[in-house]
Design an enzyme around this catalytic site. Structure first.
Site, PDB file in Angstrom:
ATOM      1  N   SER A  93      34.250  34.280  43.855  1.00 25.18           N
ATOM      2  CA  SER A  93      33.289  34.155  42.748  1.00 25.18           C
ATOM      3  C   SER A  93      32.982  32.709  42.398  1.00 25.18           C
ATOM      4  O   SER A  93      33.861  31.840  42.451  1.00 25.18           O
ATOM      5  CB  SER A  93      33.907  34.847  41.528  1.00 25.18           C
ATOM      6  OG  SER A  93      33.215  34.504  40.366  1.00 25.18           O
ATOM      7  N   GLU A  95      32.799  31.774  39.551  1.00 29.66           N
ATOM      8  CA  GLU A  95      33.656  31.470  38.393  1.00 29.66           C
ATOM      9  C   GLU A  95      34.813  30.548  38.786  1.00 29.66           C
ATOM     10  O   GLU A  95      35.431  29.924  37.933  1.00 29.66           O
ATOM     11  CB  GLU A  95      34.207  32.755  37.778  1.00 29.66           C
ATOM     12  CG  GLU A  95      33.218  33.485  36.898  1.00 29.66           C
ATOM     13  CD  GLU A  95      32.852  32.713  35.634  1.00 29.66           C
ATOM     14  OE1 GLU A  95      33.731  32.449  34.816  1.00 29.66           O
ATOM     15  OE2 GLU A  95      31.673  32.361  35.482  1.00 29.66           O
ATOM     16  N   TYR A 117      40.369  35.277  34.711  1.00 28.31           N
ATOM     17  CA  TYR A 117      39.645  35.882  35.835  1.00 28.31           C
ATOM     18  C   TYR A 117      39.415  34.844  36.945  1.00 28.31           C
ATOM     19  O   TYR A 117      39.705  35.089  38.116  1.00 28.31           O
ATOM     20  CB  TYR A 117      38.299  36.455  35.350  1.00 28.31           C
ATOM     21  CG  TYR A 117      37.376  36.869  36.459  1.00 28.31           C
ATOM     22  CD1 TYR A 117      37.498  38.102  37.080  1.00 28.31           C
ATOM     23  CD2 TYR A 117      36.361  36.011  36.912  1.00 28.31           C
ATOM     24  CE1 TYR A 117      36.656  38.476  38.113  1.00 28.31           C
ATOM     25  CE2 TYR A 117      35.514  36.376  37.945  1.00 28.31           C
ATOM     26  CZ  TYR A 117      35.668  37.608  38.544  1.00 28.31           C
ATOM     27  OH  TYR A 117      34.833  37.961  39.582  1.00 28.31           O
TER      28      TYR A 117
HETATM   29  O1  F7E Z   1      27.992  36.255  31.473  1.00 36.08           O
HETATM   30  C1  F7E Z   1      26.788  34.441  28.469  1.00 36.08           C
HETATM   31  C2  F7E Z   1      28.259  34.296  28.831  1.00 36.08           C
HETATM   32  O2  F7E Z   1      29.291  38.382  31.557  1.00 36.08           O
HETATM   33  C3  F7E Z   1      27.032  35.295  31.877  1.00 36.08           C
HETATM   34  C4  F7E Z   1      30.787  38.586  36.784  1.00 36.08           C
HETATM   35  O3  F7E Z   1      30.167  39.433  37.735  1.00 36.08           O
HETATM   36  O4  F7E Z   1      29.485  36.716  37.517  1.00 36.08           O
HETATM   37  C5  F7E Z   1      29.851  37.470  36.372  1.00 36.08           C
HETATM   38  O5  F7E Z   1      30.516  36.646  35.416  1.00 36.08           O
HETATM   39  C6  F7E Z   1      26.839  34.248  30.795  1.00 36.08           C
HETATM   40  C7  F7E Z   1      28.147  33.674  30.217  1.00 36.08           C
HETATM   41  O6  F7E Z   1      28.771  37.107  33.720  1.00 36.08           O
HETATM   42  C8  F7E Z   1      26.529  37.270  26.208  1.00 36.08           C
HETATM   43  O7  F7E Z   1      28.939  33.490  27.866  1.00 36.08           O
HETATM   44  C9  F7E Z   1      25.846  35.211  26.252  1.00 36.08           C
HETATM   45  O8  F7E Z   1      28.023  32.277  30.097  1.00 36.08           O
HETATM   46  O9  F7E Z   1      26.977  38.323  32.607  1.00 36.08           O
HETATM   47  P1  F7E Z   1      28.235  37.617  32.323  1.00 36.08           P
HETATM   48  P2  F7E Z   1      29.811  35.964  34.170  1.00 36.08           P
HETATM   49  O10 F7E Z   1      30.874  35.744  33.158  1.00 36.08           O
HETATM   50  O11 F7E Z   1      29.012  34.784  34.605  1.00 36.08           O
HETATM   51  C10 F7E Z   1      30.570  36.104  38.215  1.00 36.08           C
HETATM   52  C11 F7E Z   1      30.022  35.465  39.470  1.00 36.08           C
HETATM   53  C12 F7E Z   1      31.723  37.018  38.450  1.00 36.08           C
HETATM   54  O12 F7E Z   1      32.450  36.863  39.424  1.00 36.08           O
HETATM   55  C13 F7E Z   1      32.063  37.997  37.383  1.00 36.08           C
HETATM   56  O13 F7E Z   1      32.867  39.067  37.855  1.00 36.08           O
HETATM   57  O14 F7E Z   1      26.186  34.877  29.690  1.00 36.08           O
HETATM   58  N1  F7E Z   1      26.533  35.436  27.426  1.00 36.08           N
HETATM   59  N2  F7E Z   1      25.840  36.310  25.501  1.00 36.08           N
HETATM   60  C14 F7E Z   1      26.969  36.717  27.410  1.00 36.08           C
HETATM   61  N3  F7E Z   1      27.666  37.420  28.327  1.00 36.08           N
HETATM   62  C15 F7E Z   1      27.954  38.718  28.045  1.00 36.08           C
HETATM   63  N4  F7E Z   1      28.642  39.446  28.960  1.00 36.08           N
HETATM   64  N5  F7E Z   1      27.562  39.299  26.871  1.00 36.08           N
HETATM   65  C16 F7E Z   1      26.838  38.621  25.902  1.00 36.08           C
HETATM   66  O15 F7E Z   1      26.506  39.166  24.850  1.00 36.08           O
END
Ligand code: F7E
Length: 290
Positions: A93, A95, A117
């Site tokens: 990832s 991440e 993670y």
């Molecule tokens: O967040 C911001 C949050 O949860 C993206 C997984 O598939 O991709 C994914 O991880 C961004 C972050 O994905 C909300 O703070 C704002 O900056 O959609 P996400 P992630 O954390 O980038 C990677 C490549 C993986 O490997 C992971 O398994 O969006 N954000 N407001 C929010 N995020 C969420 N979930 N919810 C909100 O309300």
């Protein structure tokens, strides 16, 4: 391969269930993995299993490590014991880059994960590389940047936004609560990325690849495009909730997939606006308002 559960949770694979044979095993149970490999004799194994929601990894850091880090060692051990010629793909990832050391990120960019993670995924990446170097297993680590589709779980930001927009268009809600709107991600279409995974295992030699679009956008831009699809102004609906911000954020990810392009002949076909529109349209169709 699926985990046993008393209640089935196959909604997202329902459209092609008739083309799949589901078998049970668990990344927490090495013997179940060994038995499964002996029964099925696969040529290729794709490990997409994980506790993949970043915020949950602060609440359940040990379980996240069991699945996302040690689980990969269990699976690689099972391959080593049963048949070393099985080709292995590990879902690594972006991440892992976390607090990025360079822009854009390549296969050679040092890691600085920002969540339990991300830390677990760094371990999983290196154990994959190590089993390749130690035992000659055809093991590849695909360092995939965020990849999305209408099948994305509703807790991830893209789907949360497109589902929220469709609910607002249907008159079922008026407000959408979000966390950090400044964070930037390199979002691509999952369908394109799966092709890259498969291509990695068809090469003469195993290797690691960054898979990304090379373009980054903020959560705010995502919100703006999604609301534009239903002709609304996002400012009338989006509410920021500090409870949704993370203890340590990954501010800005953008990948350089030049190696995947050169060696695998891979490039993404779906752009960002097209992806968001596709997801909004699918959610609107679900609520019967498209
Ligand atoms: O967040 C911001 C949050 O949860 C993206 C997984 O598939 O991709 C994914 O991880 C961004 C972050 O994905 C909300 O703070 C704002 O900056 O959609 P996400 P992630 O954390 O980038 C990677 C490549 C993986 O490997 C992971 O398994 O969006 N954000 N407001 C929010 N995020 C969420 N979930 N919810 C909100 O309300």
């Amino acid at each position: 391969m699926v985990r046993r559960s008393s209640t089935e949770n196959f909604e997202r694979i329902e459209p092609f269930r008739d083309r799949l044979q589901l078998v049970q095993a668990d990344l927490l149970d090495t013997m179940s993995l060994i038995s499964l490999l002996e029964d099925i004799h696969p040529r290729e194994v794709y490990n997409l299993a994980a506790q993949s929601f970043v915020p949950t990894s602060w609440k359940q850091p040990v379980l996240t490590a069991q699945f996302d880090a040690i689980g990969v060692t269990r699976l690689l051990e099972a391959i080593r014991l049963v048949d070393r010629s099985i080709r292995f793909y590990q879902a690594s990832s972006s991440e892992m880059f976390g607090k990025v050391r360079e822009v854009p990120q390549t296969e050679l960019t040092p890691f600085h994960p920002r969540s339990p993670y991300g830390v677990a995924k760094v371990y999983a990446h290196y154990i994959t590389v190590n089993y390749r170097e130690s035992y000659g297993i055809f093991a590849c680590s695909g360092i995939l940047f965020n990849h999305e589709s209408p099948r994305r779980g509703r807790e991830f930001v893209t789907r949360k936004v497109t589902d929220g927009v469709a609910r607002i268009a249907a008159g079922l809600a008026n407000e959408l609560q979000l966390g950090n709107l400044e964070a930037k991600r390199d979002w691509g279409f999952a369908g394109d990325y799966v092709e890259a995974m498969w291509l990695m295992l068809q090469q003469p030699e195993p290797d690691d690849y960054v898979v990304a679009t090379g373009e980054s956008h903020s959560v705010g831009e995502l919100v703006e495009i999604a609301f534009r699809c239903i002709g609304r102004d996002w400012r009338q609906h989006v509410v920021q909730d500090p409870a949704l911000t993370r203890p340590a954020e990954v501010d800005h990810l953008v990948g350089d997939a030049a190696k995947a392009r050169r060696v695998l002949g891979w490039k993404p076909k779906v752009g960002f606006a097209q992806l968001v529109t596709m997801m909004v349209d699918a959610d609107r169709a679900r609520y019967g308002t498209s």
